[in-house]
Write a protein that holds these residues in place. Structure first.
Motif, PDB file in Angstrom:
ATOM      1  N   HIS A   1       0.828  -1.216   0.000  1.00 21.45           N
ATOM      2  CA  HIS A   1       0.000   0.000   0.000  1.00 21.45           C
ATOM      3  C   HIS A   1       0.861   1.264   0.000  1.00 21.45           C
ATOM      4  N   SER A   2       0.538   2.161  -0.916  1.00 21.99           N
ATOM      5  CA  SER A   2       1.283   3.412  -1.029  1.00 21.99           C
ATOM      6  C   SER A   2       0.346   4.582  -0.753  1.00 21.99           C
ATOM      7  N   SER A   3       0.737   5.483   0.154  1.00 22.88           N
ATOM      8  CA  SER A   3      -0.124   6.609   0.530  1.00 22.88           C
ATOM      9  C   SER A   3      -0.078   7.742  -0.493  1.00 22.88           C
ATOM     10  N   LEU A   4       1.012   7.847  -1.241  1.00 23.29           N
ATOM     11  CA  LEU A   4       1.204   8.913  -2.226  1.00 23.29           C
ATOM     12  C   LEU A   4       1.130  10.304  -1.589  1.00 23.29           C
ATOM     13  N   ASP A   5       1.518  10.411  -0.321  1.00 21.56           N
ATOM     14  CA  ASP A   5       1.446  11.696   0.383  1.00 21.56           C
ATOM     15  C   ASP A   5       2.314  12.759  -0.287  1.00 21.56           C
ATOM     16  N   ALA A   6       3.509  12.365  -0.735  1.00 21.83           N
ATOM     17  CA  ALA A   6       4.410  13.346  -1.344  1.00 21.83           C
ATOM     18  C   ALA A   6       3.808  13.912  -2.626  1.00 21.83           C
ATOM     19  N   GLY A   7       3.205  13.056  -3.430  1.00 21.71           N
ATOM     20  CA  GLY A   7       2.586  13.523  -4.665  1.00 21.71           C
ATOM     21  C   GLY A   7       1.406  14.436  -4.399  1.00 21.71           C
ATOM     22  N   ALA A   8       0.599  14.085  -3.376  1.00 18.41           N
ATOM     23  CA  ALA A   8      -0.564  14.913  -3.034  1.00 18.41           C
ATOM     24  C   ALA A   8      -0.128  16.275  -2.504  1.00 18.41           C
ATOM     25  N   LYS A   9       0.919  16.294  -1.689  1.00 21.78           N
ATOM     26  CA  LYS A   9       1.411  17.568  -1.143  1.00 21.78           C
ATOM     27  C   LYS A   9       1.903  18.481  -2.268  1.00 21.78           C
ATOM     28  N   ARG A  10       2.624  17.905  -3.191  1.00 23.54           N
ATOM     29  CA  ARG A  10       3.124  18.685  -4.324  1.00 23.54           C
ATOM     30  C   ARG A  10       1.969  19.197  -5.178  1.00 23.54           C
ATOM     31  N   ALA A  11       0.999  18.335  -5.453  1.00 22.18           N
ATOM     32  CA  ALA A  11      -0.141  18.740  -6.272  1.00 22.18           C
ATOM     33  C   ALA A  11      -0.933  19.857  -5.603  1.00 22.18           C
ATOM     34  N   ARG A  12      -1.116  19.758  -4.278  1.00 26.62           N
ATOM     35  CA  ARG A  12      -1.925  20.751  -3.568  1.00 26.62           C
ATOM     36  C   ARG A  12      -1.269  22.132  -3.585  1.00 26.62           C
ATOM     37  N   LEU A  13       0.041  22.186  -3.581  1.00 23.34           N
ATOM     38  CA  LEU A  13       0.717  23.492  -3.645  1.00 23.34           C
ATOM     39  C   LEU A  13       0.331  24.228  -4.918  1.00 23.34           C
ATOM     40  N   HIS A  14       0.298  23.512  -6.025  1.00 25.86           N
ATOM     41  CA  HIS A  14      -0.091  24.116  -7.295  1.00 25.86           C
ATOM     42  C   HIS A  14      -1.595  24.379  -7.337  1.00 25.86           C
ATOM     43  N   ALA A  15      -2.366  23.414  -6.847  1.00 27.03           N
ATOM     44  CA  ALA A  15      -3.819  23.529  -6.897  1.00 27.03           C
ATOM     45  C   ALA A  15      -4.324  24.689  -6.043  1.00 27.03           C
ATOM     46  N   GLN A  16      -3.763  24.853  -4.865  1.00 28.03           N
ATOM     47  CA  GLN A  16      -4.210  25.921  -3.972  1.00 28.03           C
ATOM     48  C   GLN A  16      -3.920  27.292  -4.549  1.00 28.03           C
ATOM     49  N   GLU A  17      -2.787  27.422  -5.226  1.00 30.15           N
ATOM     50  CA  GLU A  17      -2.467  28.711  -5.836  1.00 30.15           C
ATOM     51  C   GLU A  17      -3.485  29.059  -6.925  1.00 30.15           C
ATOM     52  N   THR A  18      -3.804  28.085  -7.776  1.00 35.92           N
ATOM     53  CA  THR A  18      -4.794  28.338  -8.829  1.00 35.92           C
ATOM     54  C   THR A  18      -6.149  28.668  -8.233  1.00 35.92           C
ATOM     55  N   LEU A  19      -6.583  27.894  -7.242  1.00 36.45           N
ATOM     56  CA  LEU A  19      -7.910  28.104  -6.673  1.00 36.45           C
ATOM     57  C   LEU A  19      -8.004  29.451  -5.964  1.00 36.45           C
ATOM     58  N   THR A  20      -6.945  29.858  -5.304  1.00 37.60           N
ATOM     59  CA  THR A  20      -6.937  31.175  -4.656  1.00 37.60           C
ATOM     60  C   THR A  20      -7.145  32.278  -5.692  1.00 37.60           C
ATOM     61  N   GLN A  21      -6.471  32.155  -6.824  1.00 42.68           N
ATOM     62  CA  GLN A  21      -6.608  33.163  -7.870  1.00 42.68           C
ATOM     63  C   GLN A  21      -8.013  33.128  -8.492  1.00 42.68           C
ATOM     64  N   VAL A  22      -8.541  31.919  -8.699  1.00 42.92           N
ATOM     65  CA  VAL A  22      -9.891  31.803  -9.257  1.00 42.92           C
ATOM     66  C   VAL A  22     -10.910  32.475  -8.335  1.00 42.92           C
ATOM     67  N   LYS A  23     -10.822  32.212  -7.047  1.00 37.53           N
ATOM     68  CA  LYS A  23     -11.791  32.783  -6.093  1.00 37.53           C
ATOM     69  C   LYS A  23     -11.645  34.295  -5.991  1.00 37.53           C
ATOM     70  N   ASP A  24     -10.429  34.789  -6.109  1.00 36.37           N
ATOM     71  CA  ASP A  24     -10.204  36.226  -6.094  1.00 36.37           C
ATOM     72  C   ASP A  24     -10.826  36.868  -7.338  1.00 36.37           C
TER      73      ASP A  24
END
Length: 323
Positions: free
Chosen positions: A296-319
């Motif tokens: 079983h692989s948690s893929l935590d590192a991949g999710a953390k990396r993805a969220r950094l990019h995703a959160q930046e985009t979503l912040t700009q979209v909401k603004d």
């Protein structure tokens, strides 16, 4: 004073960002591998995000199997996908939030005209023509736009989804007078469709697949099931019409000798299938050996990396949307 979003927002990931995903709806098969995963591994000049699309799997009547998605992660890693580029879609909640925000500007008729929706209307129970199923292409668009992807590797059957994504991106940019979202370009995979053991397109729902991580004996048993067109052992064959030979061309370096032997009836279908299975098993042996060491692989590192990019985009979209 009006805000000039074109001045305020830039896409620093615009140069070469690639997004793709796969549903964890069962065993990874050779059609999946050649249709998507092999291309993922071969691409290197991009900032890459690969998701196991467990939200998308929920649009099928069958409940999502957690074991299946964990197995999918291990299979992909064994085949060479880098763990830091790989994540479970549900570990990045920004996917669904962006899908909701984009739904506010997406006309209903755009979703109703998608081939994937129209093709399933007569095949599904009315109780399973759900909001989530109708919105499947919209969530797919959000998956892509969340990372402001410039490229998406797809087969020709997925081109309508890419065009819908571009339409949604254009509409958002027009409505809010911004250039936040680039227009993603498809990277076409020209690999021919891999047929299943029944001669039809390989599909888990048809139970005609050749699992990538199957055992050698299972692979042989499934190849034996494949239909051939020769009626008698001494009949000359037509390799280009034979499903088994299509696998020889991919996996057997000596496929030209098989072609000649088939055309002259120097080899029968039983021996041809055995040779084909041996070639497939030899090619997949290194990945299968690696897979046996993974759990079983948690893929935590991949999710953390993805969220950094995703959160930046979503912040700009909401603004931009004044939220």
């Amino acid at each position: 004073m009006a805000i000039d979003h074109k001045t305020r927002y830039t896409n620093k990931y615009m140069a070469n960002t690639l997004v793709s995903g796969i549903k964890p709806s069962g065993s990874l098969h050779l059609g999946n591998y050649h249709g998507a995963v092999k291309q993922w591994v071969s691409l290197s000049d991009y900032t890459m995000f690969f998701m196991i699309a467990d939200y998308h799997a929920l649009t099928s009547p069958q409940a999502l199997n957690k074991t299946a998605k964990y197995d999918m992660a291990c299979d992909l890693i064994a085949l060479g996908v880098h763990p830091e580029c790989l994540f479970y879609q549900s570990d990045v909640p920004e996917h669904t939030e962006l899908a909701l925000l984009l739904s506010m500007i997406t006309p209903l008729k755009w979703l109703e005209r998608t081939p994937s929706f129209k093709d399933q209307l007569d095949k599904r129970s009315p109780d399973w023509i759900t909001h989530g199923f109708l919105g499947y292409p919209l969530l797919m668009a959000a998956d892509i736009l969340l990372y402001r992807a410039t490229h998406v590797p797809v087969g020709t059957d997925q081109l309508p989804h890419i065009e819908l994504t571009r339409e949604i991106a254009r509409r958002f940019n027009h409505v809010y007078q911004t250039d936040l979202f680039p227009m993603p370009q498809p990277i076409l995979n020209n690999t021919p469709v891999f047929v299943g053991t029944d001669g039809e397109k390989m599909s888990k729902s048809r139970d005609n697949i050749l699992p990538v991580m199957g055992s050698e004996s299972d692979t042989l048993d499934r190849i034996k099931q494949m239909k051939t067109h020769r009626l008698r052992r001494n009949d000359p064959g037509v390799p280009e019409k034979c499903s088994v030979f299509s696998y020889h061309k991919v996996y057997n370096p000596d496929f030209l000798s098989i072609k000649v032997a088939c055309e002259t009836a120097a080899i029968g279908c039983v021996d041809c299938k055995l040779t084909c299975a041996q070639a497939i098993n030899t090619a997949l042996a290194p990945a299968r050996k690696t897979r046996a060491t993974l759990s079983h692989s948690s893929l935590d590192a991949g999710a953390k990396r993805a969220r950094l990019h995703a959160q930046e985009t979503l912040t700009q979209v909401k603004d931009i949307m004044k939220l």
